[in-house]
Design a protein around this motif. Structure first.
Motif, PDB file in Angstrom:
ATOM      1  N   ARG A  77       0.824  -1.189   0.000  1.00  0.00           N
ATOM      2  CA  ARG A  77       0.000   0.000   0.000  1.00  0.00           C
ATOM      3  C   ARG A  77       0.869   1.254   0.000  1.00  0.00           C
ATOM      4  O   ARG A  77       1.881   1.320   0.704  1.00  0.00           O
ATOM      5  CB  ARG A  77      -0.904  -0.017   1.249  1.00  0.00           C
ATOM      6  N   HIS A  78       0.515   2.231  -0.799  1.00  0.00           N
ATOM      7  CA  HIS A  78       1.240   3.504  -0.933  1.00  0.00           C
ATOM      8  C   HIS A  78       2.637   3.322  -1.514  1.00  0.00           C
ATOM      9  O   HIS A  78       3.480   4.208  -1.377  1.00  0.00           O
ATOM     10  CB  HIS A  78       1.345   4.242   0.407  1.00  0.00           C
ATOM     11  N   CYS A  79       2.874   2.179  -2.143  1.00  0.00           N
ATOM     12  CA  CYS A  79       4.211   1.949  -2.691  1.00  0.00           C
ATOM     13  C   CYS A  79       4.152   1.289  -4.065  1.00  0.00           C
ATOM     14  O   CYS A  79       4.966   1.585  -4.928  1.00  0.00           O
ATOM     15  CB  CYS A  79       5.019   1.083  -1.719  1.00  0.00           C
ATOM     16  N   SER A  80       3.203   0.375  -4.259  1.00  0.00           N
ATOM     17  CA  SER A  80       3.065  -0.308  -5.546  1.00  0.00           C
ATOM     18  C   SER A  80       2.281   0.574  -6.510  1.00  0.00           C
ATOM     19  O   SER A  80       1.134   0.941  -6.236  1.00  0.00           O
ATOM     20  CB  SER A  80       2.341  -1.649  -5.364  1.00  0.00           C
ATOM     21  N   LEU A  81       2.891   0.922  -7.639  1.00  0.00           N
ATOM     22  CA  LEU A  81       2.227   1.766  -8.618  1.00  0.00           C
ATOM     23  C   LEU A  81       1.035   1.048  -9.233  1.00  0.00           C
ATOM     24  O   LEU A  81       1.022  -0.183  -9.361  1.00  0.00           O
ATOM     25  CB  LEU A  81       3.213   2.175  -9.705  1.00  0.00           C
TER      26      LEU A  81
END
Length: 489
Positions: A437-441
């Motif tokens: 979450r909040h990291c994988s585009l």
């Protein structure tokens, strides 16, 4: 001196003044009355300035004033009612930031599938949007500028801004648009940019401001995502080489407590990766090399407390990206002041818009139980706010999206200590196949997840078609039964 003052006095006052001079001494009285009149005149001038806009705290050296309240917004159709200004005024911002589509300056033709001029469909033969004349653009800017509530805001608030496509002159336009030089002047006139401003001499409207005393400074960088932008889907440049050089210098310049980067289009979120091919929206994510360059530039600058504000999409949300620098990069999207997705559908169908917003995959959106809607998006008119409590230890920061009455619909509270490059050591690496979450585009989501909305849409179409076929079969069966009964009778 007596002859000058006597112009403004009646006979009785002249007599009193003459007696004063005789009894108290000519020079002493002259200076006494001169001082009193000077105070009255200066007071009148100050009162006039306050009444007509001189109360702006940022005149002359006012940029040293401590700033703790900032508002921003985008997408204001000049022909639509604009009651939201009352809520913005009530918030009492010291700075207001336009993030683009400050007017809708291009001409939109109606949807036409058939006919001589077809504006939509694979067989369309004319563009749906066409540029307006200079006179029409000026007229539309004047409508906003003469709005009584916006005029009230301008009297007490420093107003700054950039543009997006509709005030640039044409929907989704970039560097190929031929009227960009003319329209740049019109925007700067609207923003009351001084005639000797560097913005009037450069190619593009990008600029920066620094407000507040040393140690509590806020740096606001406003980008121009139109003037130098290559065509969509080209993965070319958004800012152009000159603006990139300028931005690098700005980020590596003197430190500030907070750095706000204003972009007319979303920086963190790339909804087009999950909504296509149904529809697409402009964003930095559609230029992945440019977005990576921007994130790398921020990381290399070692600048603390950088976050983005953006507009364009006709709804409000807050997103964050945790794998670019050593602290979360927030993007606060406020859109629009008048234009919003839920306004284009009847109120009974608003629940469908909210359901689709919740269904659409978004790995970057900040989800919080305090959001007004489950999707943590807001599809009605809204504006964004930033509040800084400089007296708190550590300094506290509140960012929010607010509705037409000024009430928060989604927001984030944090301390500036959470946005320090030196205090957080984030591991930005992701293993193959891992989702964070909040990291994988969005573009890296599994196919079935990324296209969930498209799959749902086509499933609904299939169900409707099956229902229609079933209805047709039922009607034919009833007709046949009726005919058979008629023959038997």
């Amino acid at each position: 001196m007596l002859s000058f003052i006597s112009v403004y006095l009646d006979d009785d006052m002249k007599t009193i003044l003459k007696d004063k001079i005789i009894s108290s001494g000519r020079w002493r009285c002259r200076w006494s009355w001169w001082w009193r009149w000077a105070v009255l005149i200066i007071g009148a001038v100050i009162g006039t300035q306050l009444a007509y806009g001189g109360g702006n705290a940022f005149t002359s050296k006012g940029e040293d004033v401590l700033v703790s309240r900032i508002a921003f917004g985008s997408c204001a159709n000049q022909s639509a009612p604009q009651p939201i200004w009352n809520a913005i005024i009530k918030f009492d911002p010291q700075v207001f930031i336009w993030l683009g589509d400050n007017i809708y300056g291009d001409i939109r033709r109606p949807f036409k599938l058939l006919g001589k001029e077809r504006t939509v469909g694979p067989w369309k033969n004319v563009p749906r949007f066409v540029p307006a004349s200079q006179e029409e653009l000026e007229s539309r800017y004047n409508i906003i500028k003469k709005n009584p509530d916006y005029s009230r805001l301008r009297k007490t608030t420093k107003v700054i801004g950039t543009w997006d496509d509709h005030d640039y002159g044409l929907n989704d336009a970039g560097k190929e648009f031929p009227e960009k030089v003319r329209n740049q002047r019109l925007l700067l006139d609207f923003l009351d940019e001084p005639q000797d401003s560097p913005r009037r001499k450069q190619a593009g409207v990008y600029t920066s401001y620094t407000f507040g005393p040393v140690g509590k400074q806020i740096k606001i960088i406003l980008l121009d995502t139109r003037y130098h932008r290559d065509p969509l889907n080209s993965d070319g440049s958004i800012l152009g080489s000159t603006q990139w050089t300028w931005l690098k210098k700005e980020l590596k310049g003197p430190a500030s407590a907070i750095t706000i980067i204003g972009s007319s289009i979303q920086v963190v979120s790339n909804l087009s990766a999950t909504t296509g091919p149904l529809f697409s929206m402009e964003s930095w994510g559609r230029f992945p090399k440019e977005r990576d360059h921007l994130f790398n530039l921020i990381a290399d600058s070692k600048r603390d407390a950088v976050f983005f504000i953006s507009g364009d999409v006709h709804f409000g949300e807050i997103t964050r990206y945790d794998c670019a620098v050593e602290y979360p990069l927030y993007d606060v999207t406020s859109s629009g002041l008048t234009q919003a997705v839920e306004k284009v559908v009847p109120p009974p169908l608003h629940f469908m818009v909210r359901f689709l917003a919740w269904l659409t995959p978004n790995t970057m959106r900040v989800m919080d139980r305090h959001c007004r809607h489950r999707s943590c998006t807001y599809g009605l008119p809204n504006f964004g706010t930033i509040e800084i409590d400089w007296n708190a230890t550590p300094v506290a920061l509140k960012i929010a999206i607010r509705d037409i009455n000024g009430f928060p619909v989604t927001g984030v509270d944090m301390s500036l200590s959470e946005l320090q490059a030196k205090t957080v050591n984030s591991d930005a690496s992701i293993k193959v196949g891992e989702q964070r979450r909040h990291c994988s585009l969005e573009v890296n989501l599994p196919w079935i997840v990324r296209h969930r909305l498209v799959i749902f849409f086509y499933c609904c179409i299939a169900v409707l078609l099956l229902a229609l076929v079933g209805l047709i079969i039922a009607v034919i069966s009833l007709i046949r039964l009726g005919l058979c009964k008629y023959k038997l009778d």
